[in-house]
Design a protein around this motif. Structure first.
Motif, short mmCIF file in Angstrom:
data_model
loop_
_atom_site.label_atom_id
_atom_site.label_comp_id
_atom_site.label_asym_id
_atom_site.label_seq_id
_atom_site.Cartn_x
_atom_site.Cartn_y
_atom_site.Cartn_z
N VAL A 190 0.79 -1.13 0.09
CA VAL A 190 0.13 -0.05 0.04
C VAL A 190 0.86 1.04 -0.01
N PHE A 191 1.93 1.14 0.88
CA PHE A 191 2.42 2.63 1.05
C PHE A 191 3.78 2.69 0.51
N LYS A 247 -0.51 10.77 3.22
CA LYS A 247 -0.57 11.15 4.52
C LYS A 247 0.26 10.13 5.32
N ASN A 248 -0.05 8.88 5.26
CA ASN A 248 0.86 7.89 5.87
C ASN A 248 2.45 7.78 5.70
N LEU A 249 2.74 8.30 4.63
CA LEU A 249 4.47 8.36 4.64
C LEU A 249 4.77 9.59 5.38
N GLN A 250 4.03 10.71 5.48
CA GLN A 250 4.31 11.85 6.30
C GLN A 250 4.56 11.63 7.68
N THR A 251 3.43 10.72 8.05
CA THR A 251 3.23 10.62 9.47
C THR A 251 3.74 9.20 10.17
N LYS A 252 3.51 8.20 9.51
CA LYS A 252 3.95 6.80 9.86
C LYS A 252 5.24 6.57 9.67
N PHE A 253 5.76 6.76 8.33
CA PHE A 253 6.86 6.30 8.10
C PHE A 253 8.01 7.54 7.75
N LEU A 306 10.91 16.72 2.58
CA LEU A 306 10.50 15.80 1.86
C LEU A 306 8.90 16.05 1.46
N THR A 307 8.89 16.11 0.09
CA THR A 307 7.56 16.64 -0.70
C THR A 307 6.95 15.50 -1.35
N TYR A 308 5.60 15.21 -1.05
CA TYR A 308 4.89 14.08 -1.81
C TYR A 308 3.95 14.77 -2.68
N ILE A 309 4.14 14.35 -4.01
CA ILE A 309 3.29 14.85 -5.11
C ILE A 309 2.40 13.75 -5.39
N VAL A 310 0.85 13.96 -5.23
CA VAL A 310 -0.09 12.94 -5.61
C VAL A 310 -0.29 12.96 -7.02
N PRO A 343 -0.86 18.57 -9.87
CA PRO A 343 -0.79 17.58 -8.75
C PRO A 343 -1.02 18.49 -7.44
N ARG A 344 -1.52 17.74 -6.44
CA ARG A 344 -1.68 18.35 -5.04
C ARG A 344 -0.25 18.01 -4.37
N ILE A 345 0.19 19.03 -3.75
CA ILE A 345 1.79 19.09 -3.26
C ILE A 345 1.49 19.31 -1.75
N SER A 346 1.91 18.28 -1.01
CA SER A 346 1.92 18.49 0.41
C SER A 346 3.55 18.54 1.04
N ARG A 347 3.91 19.69 1.71
CA ARG A 347 5.40 19.79 1.97
C ARG A 347 5.29 19.68 3.63
N GLU A 348 6.30 18.93 3.88
CA GLU A 348 6.49 18.88 5.44
C GLU A 348 8.02 18.78 5.93
N THR A 349 8.40 19.70 6.77
CA THR A 349 10.02 19.64 7.39
C THR A 349 9.94 19.21 8.57
N THR A 350 8.75 18.99 9.34
CA THR A 350 8.71 18.27 10.45
C THR A 350 7.76 17.07 10.57
N ALA A 351 7.80 16.31 11.58
CA ALA A 351 6.76 14.95 11.48
C ALA A 351 5.44 15.31 12.02
N THR A 352 5.07 16.62 11.67
CA THR A 352 3.75 16.90 11.99
C THR A 352 2.86 16.20 11.45
N SER A 353 1.32 15.97 11.68
CA SER A 353 0.37 15.15 11.12
C SER A 353 -0.26 16.33 10.13
N LEU A 354 -0.89 15.70 9.12
CA LEU A 354 -1.74 16.48 8.40
C LEU A 354 -3.07 16.45 8.98
N PRO A 355 -4.20 17.65 8.58
CA PRO A 355 -5.46 17.44 9.25
C PRO A 355 -6.06 16.33 8.81
N LEU A 356 -7.09 15.67 9.59
CA LEU A 356 -7.74 14.51 9.07
C LEU A 356 -8.38 14.70 7.94
#
Length: 464
Positions: free
Chosen positions: A27-28, A53-59, A77-81, A88-101
């Motif tokens: 899956v991931f 979402k799971n790559l950004q939080t769980k892994f 780490l940038t994840y493009i759907v 593409p939807r882009i979500s960027r993260e520099t820390t291990a913060t969770s995305l809004p549900l």
């Protein structure tokens, strides 16, 4: 010298596959691809928001540790759907913060759809018998329907110009109606004055019979004075000669005037025996697309998205249990999920995998627990009238190579075996042969009707 990202990532995937459960890897990780690294930011492509979402939080930590082992230490780490016809939807993260549900559920939630969507249907969106909830934004895209999704967006952008007619076929509950009506809703959004009409073939037949019996007026005007005609379940007019003749004339009138025609059926035109030849040829003059049952990853995304609509976040174990055990169609998958959520809410408990196993024990398990590699290879050999020794042997004749590749594909799709394990089951030393075979059949299933039919026929034997 710049590192070969693809080669590094393939090595990481090989290591991850040995340490994670089959479900988590499939899956991931399996369809995540590195796109670029500039020394600071590494960009990945992922199949859907659920994976993102799971790559950004769980892994997150695991990914960074694995990259560091390969002398790569991106700050971001940038994840493009992956998306076929949109930015593409882009979500960027520099820390291990969770995305809004809500981000994870937005792909299927009417309330969280794209700008311009309203929960209360407007008079405009309700025109033409269209359900305003059926949009491109809440259609889950996977390998089983990405071609249909891409073609549908092309039709919506240029109705009557590209892919006319467009003909969708496949089993019940796979999203044909959703996709067809999404085209109609998108056309109305882009050009509000368009005349769009959605009907079932049963409605067409009944109205035609009323026109014949009671001399009711307006039948031809209703179906010919439109810009887009959408007809669902076309197979039901197949044995009605007069109705086929009327639809033939309606089709010709619309097509000659560059009006868009959208059709669905449970079979391709050539497989409907009582369809007249002239109507069959008209259906085949555009684009015919097979919509298959969603693969494992897409089923997980659907479950997660549908649960998000109810404001529930399921853990990955529960999602994977449902996705692994219900493969017949999306409606049954959604029904099982709704049953689980309703039970959990009624008894004020968490909808976890234990509850799902107890509650859904009466659901038909699509993948029998006793299914083995030997059975898949044996059934594949029998289907092609070959000996198991030939499938597992070294002969390179085409009539053996293709069945061998199909067997490898089924070992991967039905048992989720690793590529080294697949290679070993077929008597191969190099697992890259298994990778190549699986990828080749995955592509062939989208483009080659005969390959699709052969794979489906073997699957039916496995689960009979």
């Amino acid at each position: 010298m710049q590192k070969d990202l693809h080669a590094i990532w393939q090595g990481i995937l090989g290591e991850v596959e040995l340490t994670l459960s089959t479900g988590n890897y499939t899956v991931f990780w399996s369809k995540t691809k590195p796109l670029s690294f500039d020394g600071n930011e590494m960009v990945f492509e992922v199949p859907n928001i659920y994976v993102q979402k799971n790559l950004q939080t769980k892994f997150d930590k695991q990914i960074r540790d694995l990259l560091a082992k390969n002398e790569l230490s991106p700050a971001t780490l940038t994840y493009i759907v992956a998306s076929t016809n949109k930015k593409p939807r882009i979500s960027r993260e520099t820390t291990a913060t969770s995305l809004p549900l809500m981000e994870a559920s937005s792909i299927a939630s009417p309330a969280a759809a794209s700008v311009g969507y309203k929960a209360t249907p407007s008079p405009l969106s309700a025109r033409g018998n269209l359900n305003p909830r059926y949009t491109f934004d809440n259609f889950i895209v996977g390998s089983s329907n990405d071609l249909a999704y891409s073609a549908s967006q092309a039709v919506a952008a240029n109705p009557g110009v590209k892919y006319n007619p467009i003909y969708f076929y496949g089993g019940v509950g796979l999203g044909k109606t959703h996709l067809m009506q999404a085209i109609g809703n998108e056309i109305l959004k882009n050009t509000p004055d368009s005349r769009v009409l959605y009907v079932s073939s049963e409605t067409f037949v009944n109205e035609f019979l009323d026109y014949i019996r009671f001399k009711k007026k307006g039948f031809s005007d209703k179906y010919r004075n439109v810009d887009v005609l959408i007809v669902d379940d076309m197979q039901f007019i197949a044995n009605k000669e007069k109705t086929q003749e009327e639809f033939f004339h309606t089709f010709n009138f619309l097509h000659q005037n560059n009006k868009q025609i959208i059709i669905s059926s449970d079979k391709p035109p050539k497989s409907i025996p009582t369809l007249t030849e002239r109507l069959r040829s008209r259906f085949e003059m555009g684009m015919s697309i097979d919509i298959q049952m969603p693969d494992f990853e897409t089923r997980c995304a659907i479950i997660n998205a549908k649960a998000g609509i109810s404001g529930v976040t399921l853990n990955s174990e529960t999602v994977e249990f449902l996705a692994n055990n219900i493969k017949t169609n999306i409606r049954e998958l959604e029904g099982a999920l709704n049953q689980l959520l309703a039970y959990a809410e009624l008894h004020h408990i968490e909808p976890d995998v234990t509850t799902a196993e107890g509650l859904l024990g009466n659901v038909r398990i699509s993948r029998p627990q006793h299914l083995t590699s030997k059975q898949i290879i044996d059934k594949t050999a029998r289907h092609f009238q070959l000996r198991v020794e030939e499938i597992c042997g070294s002969q390179r004749d085409k009539h053996i190579v293709v069945p061998r590749q199909i067997a490898m594909y089924l070992l991967r799709s039905e048992l989720h075996l690793s590529f080294p394990k697949i290679a070993g089951e077929l008597g191969r030393k190099d697992h890259t042969t298994a990778i190549h075979s699986v990828e080749k059949i995955e592509k062939a299933i989208k483009l080659d009707y005969m390959i699709r039919e052969q794979v489906n026929a073997i699957r039916e034997r496995l689960y009979a």
